[in-house]
Enzyme design. Sequence first.
Site, PDB file in Angstrom:
ATOM      1  CB  SER A 154      -0.938   0.018   1.219  1.00  0.00           C
ATOM      2  OG  SER A 154      -1.868  -1.038   1.145  1.00  0.00           O
ATOM      3  N   PRO A 197       2.024   5.055   4.486  1.00  0.00           N
ATOM      4  CG  PRO A 197       2.508   6.224   6.449  1.00  0.00           C
ATOM      5  CD  PRO A 197       1.520   6.148   5.321  1.00  0.00           C
ATOM      6  CG  ASP A 198       6.859   0.546   5.324  1.00  0.00           C
ATOM      7  OD1 ASP A 198       7.226   1.513   6.029  1.00  0.00           O
ATOM      8  OD2 ASP A 198       7.660  -0.114   4.636  1.00  0.00           O
ATOM      9  CG  PHE A 199       3.424  -0.615  10.389  1.00  0.00           C
ATOM     10  CD1 PHE A 199       2.662   0.114  11.290  1.00  0.00           C
ATOM     11  CD2 PHE A 199       2.759  -1.320   9.405  1.00  0.00           C
ATOM     12  CE1 PHE A 199       1.278   0.134  11.206  1.00  0.00           C
ATOM     13  CE2 PHE A 199       1.391  -1.323   9.310  1.00  0.00           C
ATOM     14  CZ  PHE A 199       0.644  -0.596  10.214  1.00  0.00           C
ATOM     15  NE  ARG A 200       7.900  -4.001  12.816  1.00  0.00           N
ATOM     16  CZ  ARG A 200       6.590  -4.271  12.697  1.00  0.00           C
ATOM     17  NH1 ARG A 200       6.030  -4.299  11.502  1.00  0.00           N
ATOM     18  NH2 ARG A 200       5.851  -4.528  13.764  1.00  0.00           N
ATOM     19  CD  GLN A 205       1.542  -8.909   8.194  1.00  0.00           C
ATOM     20  OE1 GLN A 205       2.163  -8.890   9.240  1.00  0.00           O
ATOM     21  NE2 GLN A 205       2.144  -8.847   7.032  1.00  0.00           N
ATOM     22  CG  ASN A 206      -1.705  -4.095   4.431  1.00  0.00           C
ATOM     23  OD1 ASN A 206      -0.811  -4.256   5.268  1.00  0.00           O
ATOM     24  ND2 ASN A 206      -1.492  -4.071   3.149  1.00  0.00           N
ATOM     25  CG  ASP A 264      -4.700  -0.612   3.363  1.00  0.00           C
ATOM     26  OD1 ASP A 264      -5.396  -1.551   2.942  1.00  0.00           O
ATOM     27  OD2 ASP A 264      -3.474  -0.524   3.140  1.00  0.00           O
ATOM     28  CG  HIS A 273      -2.786  -7.676  11.821  1.00  0.00           C
ATOM     29  ND1 HIS A 273      -1.531  -7.210  11.506  1.00  0.00           N
ATOM     30  CD2 HIS A 273      -2.604  -8.939  12.292  1.00  0.00           C
ATOM     31  CE1 HIS A 273      -0.631  -8.153  11.774  1.00  0.00           C
ATOM     32  NE2 HIS A 273      -1.256  -9.208  12.249  1.00  0.00           N
ATOM     33  CB  CYS A 318     -17.906  -0.948  23.792  1.00  0.00           C
ATOM     34  SG  CYS A 318     -17.468  -0.651  25.504  1.00  0.00           S
ATOM     35  CB  CYS A 354     -20.230  -3.628  27.303  1.00  0.00           C
ATOM     36  SG  CYS A 354     -20.785  -2.463  26.050  1.00  0.00           S
ATOM     37  CB  CYS A 394     -20.756   0.208  29.471  1.00  0.00           C
ATOM     38  SG  CYS A 394     -19.326  -0.009  28.409  1.00  0.00           S
ATOM     39  CB  SER A 401       9.225  -6.492   7.800  1.00  0.00           C
ATOM     40  OG  SER A 401       8.251  -6.405   8.823  1.00  0.00           O
ATOM     41  CG  ASN A 427       9.335  -7.028   1.239  1.00  0.00           C
ATOM     42  OD1 ASN A 427       8.319  -6.348   1.178  1.00  0.00           O
ATOM     43  ND2 ASN A 427      10.110  -7.034   2.297  1.00  0.00           N
TER      44      ASN A 427
HETATM   45  P1  OAD Z   1       6.436  -3.446   7.812  1.00  0.00           P
HETATM   46  O1  OAD Z   1       6.550  -1.971   7.778  1.00  0.00           O
HETATM   47  O2  OAD Z   1       7.002  -4.156   8.975  1.00  0.00           O
HETATM   48  O3  OAD Z   1       7.123  -4.057   6.516  1.00  0.00           O
HETATM   49  C1  OAD Z   1       6.850  -3.565   5.234  1.00  0.00           C
HETATM   50  C2  OAD Z   1       7.827  -4.200   4.253  1.00  0.00           C
HETATM   51  O4  OAD Z   1       7.439  -3.795   2.962  1.00  0.00           O
HETATM   52  C3  OAD Z   1       9.271  -3.789   4.447  1.00  0.00           C
HETATM   53  O5  OAD Z   1      10.100  -4.919   4.320  1.00  0.00           O
HETATM   54  C4  OAD Z   1       9.524  -2.795   3.302  1.00  0.00           C
HETATM   55  O6  OAD Z   1      10.848  -2.837   2.819  1.00  0.00           O
HETATM   56  C5  OAD Z   1       8.581  -3.315   2.259  1.00  0.00           C
HETATM   57  N1  OAD Z   1       8.077  -2.308   1.308  1.00  0.00           N
HETATM   58  C6  OAD Z   1       7.637  -1.055   1.528  1.00  0.00           C
HETATM   59  N2  OAD Z   1       7.162  -0.501   0.403  1.00  0.00           N
HETATM   60  C7  OAD Z   1       7.303  -1.436  -0.571  1.00  0.00           C
HETATM   61  C8  OAD Z   1       6.985  -1.487  -1.953  1.00  0.00           C
HETATM   62  N3  OAD Z   1       6.402  -0.466  -2.585  1.00  0.00           N
HETATM   63  N4  OAD Z   1       7.276  -2.610  -2.626  1.00  0.00           N
HETATM   64  C9  OAD Z   1       7.859  -3.674  -2.002  1.00  0.00           C
HETATM   65  N5  OAD Z   1       8.179  -3.692  -0.703  1.00  0.00           N
HETATM   66  C10 OAD Z   1       7.896  -2.589   0.012  1.00  0.00           C
HETATM   67  O7  OAD Z   1       4.905  -3.788   7.599  1.00  0.00           O
HETATM   68  P2  OAD Z   1       4.159  -5.176   7.875  1.00  0.00           P
HETATM   69  O8  OAD Z   1       5.060  -6.309   7.619  1.00  0.00           O
HETATM   70  O9  OAD Z   1       2.897  -5.120   7.143  1.00  0.00           O
HETATM   71  O10 OAD Z   1       0.214  -4.335  12.971  1.00  0.00           O
HETATM   72  O11 OAD Z   1       3.882  -5.061   9.432  1.00  0.00           O
HETATM   73  C11 OAD Z   1       3.132  -6.045  10.091  1.00  0.00           C
HETATM   74  C12 OAD Z   1       2.326  -5.483  11.213  1.00  0.00           C
HETATM   75  O12 OAD Z   1       3.158  -4.688  12.047  1.00  0.00           O
HETATM   76  C13 OAD Z   1       1.239  -4.540  10.784  1.00  0.00           C
HETATM   77  O13 OAD Z   1       0.060  -5.211  10.413  1.00  0.00           O
HETATM   78  C14 OAD Z   1       1.029  -3.674  11.976  1.00  0.00           C
HETATM   79  C15 OAD Z   1       2.441  -3.514  12.474  1.00  0.00           C
HETATM   80  O14 OAD Z   1       2.573  -3.366  13.830  1.00  0.00           O
HETATM   81  C16 OAD Z   1      -0.950  -3.755  13.315  1.00  0.00           C
HETATM   82  O15 OAD Z   1      -1.432  -2.814  12.770  1.00  0.00           O
HETATM   83  C17 OAD Z   1      -1.675  -4.420  14.418  1.00  0.00           C
END
Ligand code: OAD
Length: 410
Positions: free
Chosen positions: A55, A61-64, A134-135, A137, A154, A162, A165, A189, A228, A251
């Site tokens: 996405s 944005p991604d997370f990590r 896991q997304n 969105d 997720h 809530c 409750c 509640c 990741s 990836n």
């Molecule tokens: P991460 O941010 O951990 O990993 C995203 C991965 O996608 C990284 O390895 C990036 O290098 C790669 N990436 C980013 N943009 C890209 C693109 N355009 N093409 C190819 N690769 C790309 O995100 P998730 O693995 O989804 O939990 O994280 C897992 C969970 O951790 C999420 O669901 C979230 C978070 O805490 C909750 O929301 C509960």
Amino acid sequence: MASSPTPGNNRPVRGKAEPMPRPSVLKDGSLEAIAEFITEGKAKNIIVMSGAGISTAAGIPDFRSPGTGLYDALGKYNLPYPEAVFDISFFKDTPSPFYRLAKELYPGNFRPTLTHYFLPLLAKKNLLLRSYTQNIDMLERLTGIDEELLVEAHGSFATSKCIKCSLRSESDHVKKHIMNDQIPYCVKCGGLVKPEITFFGEDLPLRFGKLAQVDFKKCDLLIVLGTSLQVEPFNRLITRVPAKCPRLLINRDRAGEEMRMGFDFDDKWKHSVKRDALFLGNCDEGVRKLAQLCGWEDELQALYDDGHAQMKLAEEMEALALSENDKAKSTDDNKETLEDPEAKEELKVKDTKEAHIDTIKDELEDIISKFETAAVISSTTATVEKTVDGEGEVVTETSVETDVVLLSKA
Ligand code: OAD
């Protein structure tokens, strides 16, 4: 009798005879090998697992990812550690960081990427067993794919309840609060109302466990996109496919290699057969190339183009309806007060409703002409909502919902 080849008895040993070649289900670890596997008809139950990386091209944005990922950008929230924003214990005491973030991430402003449309393409070819994402969105849903084929591991913003409750709340009500920087509380509640996103410390949706148990045994090709693979239990799913099931990771970074039965891209003899493939780069690029190798690129592009045209049209229609609504409201405000307030309200509603539908019909032609594909309105309906303001004055809001079906021009 010769024993079957195993990692143990086939390792190259210095000074001894050449080892037997290890059995392989793929000619090598490339996209080409995966495309060959598909076009030879060997993949009939494909599972796609995805994460935030699919996405990022949509602007989320991604997370990590260092520098651009959400967890690096959360400094303004004064969190003890970045993941706290999704930690249920932290949320119970300090809910506002999550709601502030939810406002930024709320679905509605983003469109699916080319990678998302690979899902309906596989479904159309009857090859998609399930998509596990896991997304949160909800972009998979926007591709129009049958929701039965989706598992939002997720959770998502689609429903809210809530945390005390478990009473469900209207998602519009929750959205309104979040967008107005208010915290939504339970009407029953007084507990905090939270979108049903799975936080750290919470169970994953029941649907996840139920379907994963059955699906992964049947899988004959696993495609992992934009994650990741750092979060359990989702990441462990890659180990649950049969031993000879090929697995592809697309990836930007390598992932999933450290865990037991994880990926073995470098042929380190982790598994009895060679079966893992890797494309390092952007998801859209990798997915486009895979589709091209399978002879599906045009179909993928058409799904993307039609999907986006349909969304653009819907957005323009909504904007039009809103502006017409504003116009109608200000005209109504200037109307003379009738003696009977009930009768006045009835009249106002009727006028507004008719005005909307007429304007939309007139102006639709113009909007449609901008698209390469032809559009047909399947229905136009107006819904009327009455609300009473703080002083007891009745305020009427009219919204117009329009279903538009796009047809190819061919
Ligand atoms: P991460 O941010 O951990 O990993 C995203 C991965 O996608 C990284 O390895 C990036 O290098 C790669 N990436 C980013 N943009 C890209 C693109 N355009 N093409 C190819 N690769 C790309 O995100 P998730 O693995 O989804 O939990 O994280 C897992 C969970 O951790 C999420 O669901 C979230 C978070 O805490 C909750 O929301 C509960």
